[in-house]
Design an enzyme around this catalytic site. Structure first.
Site, PDB file in Angstrom:
ATOM      1  N   GLU A 167      -2.370  -1.485  14.475  1.00 17.64           N
ATOM      2  CA  GLU A 167      -0.999  -1.988  14.670  1.00 17.64           C
ATOM      3  C   GLU A 167      -0.129  -1.009  15.454  1.00 17.64           C
ATOM      4  O   GLU A 167       0.970  -0.648  15.029  1.00 17.64           O
ATOM      5  CB  GLU A 167      -0.374  -2.330  13.307  1.00 17.64           C
ATOM      6  N   ASN A 208      -7.108  -2.404  16.304  1.00 15.42           N
ATOM      7  CA  ASN A 208      -6.911  -3.603  15.485  1.00 15.42           C
ATOM      8  C   ASN A 208      -5.424  -3.944  15.436  1.00 15.42           C
ATOM      9  O   ASN A 208      -4.581  -3.040  15.360  1.00 15.42           O
ATOM     10  CB  ASN A 208      -7.427  -3.288  14.063  1.00 15.42           C
ATOM     11  N   HIS A 244      -3.849 -13.121  10.752  1.00 14.42           N
ATOM     12  CA  HIS A 244      -3.026 -13.569   9.614  1.00 14.42           C
ATOM     13  C   HIS A 244      -2.221 -14.753  10.133  1.00 14.42           C
ATOM     14  O   HIS A 244      -1.160 -14.589  10.729  1.00 14.42           O
ATOM     15  CB  HIS A 244      -2.105 -12.439   9.132  1.00 14.42           C
ATOM     16  N   GLU A 272      -9.094  -9.923   9.616  1.00 15.56           N
ATOM     17  CA  GLU A 272      -8.307 -10.049   8.378  1.00 15.56           C
ATOM     18  C   GLU A 272      -7.864 -11.486   8.166  1.00 15.56           C
ATOM     19  O   GLU A 272      -6.725 -11.745   7.761  1.00 15.56           O
ATOM     20  CB  GLU A 272      -7.082  -9.124   8.427  1.00 15.56           C
ATOM     21  N   ASP A 274      -6.567 -14.888   7.177  1.00 11.53           N
ATOM     22  CA  ASP A 274      -6.048 -15.786   6.151  1.00 11.53           C
ATOM     23  C   ASP A 274      -5.084 -16.739   6.838  1.00 11.53           C
ATOM     24  O   ASP A 274      -4.571 -16.447   7.911  1.00 11.53           O
ATOM     25  CB  ASP A 274      -5.410 -15.055   4.944  1.00 11.53           C
TER      26      ASP A 274
HETATM   27  O1  G3I Z   1      -1.359   1.397  -5.505  1.00 13.72           O
HETATM   28  C1  G3I Z   1      -0.023   1.065  -5.891  1.00 13.72           C
HETATM   29  C2  G3I Z   1       0.103   1.067  -7.377  1.00 13.72           C
HETATM   30  O2  G3I Z   1      -0.109   2.380  -7.840  1.00 13.72           O
HETATM   31  C3  G3I Z   1       1.496   0.561  -7.758  1.00 13.72           C
HETATM   32  O3  G3I Z   1       1.593   0.454  -9.143  1.00 13.72           O
HETATM   33  C4  G3I Z   1       1.745  -0.805  -7.155  1.00 13.72           C
HETATM   34  C5  G3I Z   1       3.141  -1.331  -7.441  1.00 13.72           C
HETATM   35  O4  G3I Z   1       3.532  -2.296  -6.500  1.00 13.72           O
HETATM   36  O5  G3I Z   1       1.599  -0.708  -5.766  1.00 13.72           O
HETATM   37  C6  G3I Z   1       0.302  -0.315  -5.383  1.00 13.72           C
HETATM   38  O6  G3I Z   1       0.224  -0.277  -3.992  1.00 13.72           O
HETATM   39  C7  G3I Z   1       0.190  -1.512  -3.340  1.00 13.72           C
HETATM   40  C8  G3I Z   1      -1.089  -1.549  -2.523  1.00 13.72           C
HETATM   41  O7  G3I Z   1      -1.107  -2.723  -1.738  1.00 13.72           O
HETATM   42  C9  G3I Z   1      -2.332  -1.515  -3.389  1.00 13.72           C
HETATM   43  O8  G3I Z   1      -2.360  -2.600  -4.247  1.00 13.72           O
HETATM   44  C10 G3I Z   1       1.395  -1.630  -2.449  1.00 13.72           C
HETATM   45  O9  G3I Z   1       2.560  -1.749  -3.231  1.00 13.72           O
HETATM   46  C11 G3I Z   1       1.277  -2.822  -1.557  1.00 13.72           C
HETATM   47  O10 G3I Z   1       2.319  -2.805  -0.591  1.00 13.72           O
HETATM   48  C12 G3I Z   1      -0.038  -2.777  -0.823  1.00 13.72           C
HETATM   49  O11 G3I Z   1      -0.127  -3.923  -0.014  1.00 13.72           O
HETATM   50  C13 G3I Z   1      -1.175  -3.906   0.938  1.00 13.72           C
HETATM   51  C14 G3I Z   1      -0.596  -3.917   2.319  1.00 13.72           C
HETATM   52  O12 G3I Z   1      -1.644  -3.985   3.270  1.00 13.72           O
HETATM   53  C15 G3I Z   1       0.220  -2.679   2.612  1.00 13.72           C
HETATM   54  O13 G3I Z   1       0.757  -2.734   3.874  1.00 13.72           O
HETATM   55  C16 G3I Z   1      -2.002  -5.135   0.718  1.00 13.72           C
HETATM   56  O14 G3I Z   1      -2.677  -5.064  -0.537  1.00 13.72           O
HETATM   57  C17 G3I Z   1      -3.029  -5.285   1.839  1.00 13.72           C
HETATM   58  O15 G3I Z   1      -3.646  -6.538   1.756  1.00 13.72           O
HETATM   59  C18 G3I Z   1      -2.342  -5.182   3.183  1.00 13.72           C
HETATM   60  O16 G3I Z   1      -3.315  -5.248   4.181  1.00 13.72           O
HETATM   61  C19 G3I Z   1      -2.812  -5.192   5.522  1.00 13.72           C
HETATM   62  C20 G3I Z   1      -3.869  -4.495   6.344  1.00 13.72           C
HETATM   63  O17 G3I Z   1      -4.166  -3.240   5.782  1.00 13.72           O
HETATM   64  C21 G3I Z   1      -3.413  -4.338   7.774  1.00 13.72           C
HETATM   65  N1  G3I Z   1      -3.011  -5.621   8.340  1.00 13.72           N
HETATM   66  C22 G3I Z   1      -2.070  -6.386   7.551  1.00 13.72           C
HETATM   67  C23 G3I Z   1      -2.562  -6.572   6.129  1.00 13.72           C
HETATM   68  C24 G3I Z   1      -1.610  -7.431   5.330  1.00 13.72           C
HETATM   69  O18 G3I Z   1      -0.374  -6.812   5.182  1.00 13.72           O
END
Ligand code: G3I
Length: 477
Positions: A167, A208, A244, A272, A274
């Site tokens: 990105e 990517n 996405h 990715e 969806d």
């Molecule tokens: O690990 C912490 C945890 O300790 C805490 O308690 C919790 C509370 O909200 O948050 C947890 O972290 C989260 C993390 O996912 C792991 O679950 C973050 O808040 C959350 O923002 C994070 O979201 C991820 C996101 O990327 C971050 O930008 C999504 O799961 C993940 O699917 C998403 O994936 C991205 C790709 O990497 C790049 N392209 C876009 C895609 C969708 O956004």
């Protein structure tokens, strides 16, 4: 027989390859049931037959959930960490690495014979504060190269391809103003790719991004970067298109877009996927979504250098979408309860599989109705919070062998089957149907067969109060 294709979402369907004998009917004990399909298959089998990868984003914490694990194990040949290999997870403090989640993902891939995809080495998001706070370009450069060396180096030889930089562009084609861009300038992408090649010479190196699935300013900016890298011998092997997407908005020129990159001499992949919708889902939205999934897979199949498609998660239950886009969701191909959605069938068909309706037993007038008590069912649930498993044994108390069985029973408290073993267990409303596998269809007199399933409940989990074997009632005990 009802063709359930006109009723999307109503029950799981059977996936078959080739022409099957499923239409042949077997007469048993006064009931007519469809003969079993002989070659049920998975998306993984189908993708492999086409020479493509089919991947999913893994959260290793979910592997303890059997429905998640079953799908992960059987439907995919590639794994990518949804979060576990990102910078904040692997190097939360400078030089201090945490490999717990990343190793779990890598080991899951290795032990299951699946390819491991690396996501991601350099990204502005999920970046620990200490990186953003490095004001000196030299320090940031060192930190970036050290990070790439450590992470790509740890999994050297095991990763099929890395998202080296994620990105890096804005929608208008300009560079995103990340800390890397601000401090290191345009050259940081090249530096990252060179460091990744040094750390793992066998991994393919990808750039990517999202909203690059069609031809637009952003994808064209990446196209120019790849052209430039190729011309100057900077290592780059592939381009990832996150996809996405939104239902009804698959770009019309997606295939043309991927092909123009392939023509530069790089692999392309959908990384990715969806396809989200306004929730709640309904039959029309799910059908449109299925058509969109079909289209995306067709695009990858039509581009020889498209390595494959990765879906960004298994079940809608854990998708990132509703958290980021309130009011939207239902973006994946299994629903909240791990039931296959119409999109699953569309992917099956796109990959060359054949979807047929789940056989429904048709009870005909029996010539000699078997006596009540010709069968006996024991049902043993194991219930916790909102989940349960149940073991079911069906015994033949009659004097003739049962060749092929379908056991039906009902749930009264909203329980929902999520997966089964030793039988194909499907559910429509409260009605559950369990059909024998190819290898356990025979129940001799005084013999029995057992199967089980996992399900969810919403507080109470009463056992069924009646059962029928091939349409004939059984005693309970
Ligand atoms: O690990 C912490 C945890 O300790 C805490 O308690 C919790 C509370 O909200 O948050 C947890 O972290 C989260 C993390 O996912 C792991 O679950 C973050 O808040 C959350 O923002 C994070 O979201 C991820 C996101 O990327 C971050 O930008 C999504 O799961 C993940 O699917 C998403 O994936 C991205 C790709 O990497 C790049 N392209 C876009 C895609 C969708 O956004």
């Amino acid at each position: 027989m009802i063709d359930r294709r006109t009723h999307p979402g109503r029950g799981r369907r059977r996936t078959l390859v080739g022409l099957l004998t499923a239409t042949a009917l077997a007469m048993i004990a006064g009931a007519v049931v469809p003969a079993l399909a002989s070659s049920a298959t998975t998306l993984k089998d189908l993708a492999e037959a086409k020479g493509k990868e089919i991947g999913f984003a893994l959260d290793p914490n979910r592997l303890s959930e059997s429905a998640y694990r079953n799908i992960a194990d059987t439907e995919f040949n590639l794994v990518v960490a949804e979060n576990a290999m990102k910078w904040d997870a692997t190097e939360p403090a400078r030089g201090s690495f945490n490999w717990n989640g990343a190793d779990q993902v890598a080991n899951y891939a290795t032990s299951g014979g699946k390819k491991l995809y690396g996501h991601t080495l350099v990204w502005h998001s999920q970046l620990p504060g200490w990186v953003s706070n490095l004001s000196s370009p030299a320090e940031l450069r060192t930190a970036m190269v050290d990070h790439i060396s450590a992470v790509a180096g740890r999994y050297r030889g095991r990763v099929t391809a890395w998202d080296v930089v994620n990105e890096a562009f804005n929608d208008d084609g300009s560079r995103r103003s990340s800390v890397f861009q601000q401090r290191l300038g345009n050259g940081y992408i090249e530096e990252a790719f060179r460091a990744a090649r040094a750390a793992d010479p066998t991994a393919k190196l990808c750039i990517n991004d999202y909203s690059t699935d069609g031809i637009n300013n952003k994808s064209t900016a990446i196209y120019s970067l790849v052209q430039d890298f190729k011309a100057r011998g900077v290592p780059i092997d592939c381009v990832g298109f996150q996809a996405h997407l939104i239902v009804g908005q698959v770009p019309a020129n997606m295939q043309q877009n991927l092909q123009r990159f392939a023509d530069l001499g790089v692999d392309v992949r959908i990384t990715e996927l969806d396809i989200r919708m306004q929730t709640p889902a309904d039959a029309t939205k799910l059908a449109n979504q299925a058509a969109d999934y079909r289209r995306v897979f067709q695009v990858c199949l039509a581009v020889a250098r498209c390595a494959g498609v990765t879906v960004w998660g298994i079940t809608d239950r854990y998708s990132w979408v509703p958290g980021t886009f309130p009011g939207q969701g239902a973006a994946l191909i299994w629903d909240d309860n791990y039931q296959r959605k119409p999109a699953y069938d569309a992917v099956t068909e796109a990959l060359g599989g054949i979807v047929t309706p789940t056989p429904t037993p048709t009870v005909t007038s029996p010539t000699t109705p078997p006596p009540v008590g010709g069968c006996r069912v024991s049902y043993t649930p194991n219930t916790w919070n909102t989940g349960f498993t149940a073991n079911v044994t069906v015994a033949n108390l009659g004097t003739t062998t049962v060749n092929g069985w379908i056991l039906t029973f009902g749930f009264t408290a909203g329980q929902q089957v999520t997966s089964g073993w030793n039988a194909t267990v499907t559910q429509s409303g409260g009605q559950v149907t369990a059909q024998n596998m190819s290898w356990n269809g025979t129940i001799p007199p005084n013999g029995s067969q057992s199967f089980g399933f996992q399900g969810t409940h919403s507080g109470t989990n009463p056992s069924p109060t009646s059962y029928a074997l091939n349409g004939n009632p059984c005693t309970i005990g």
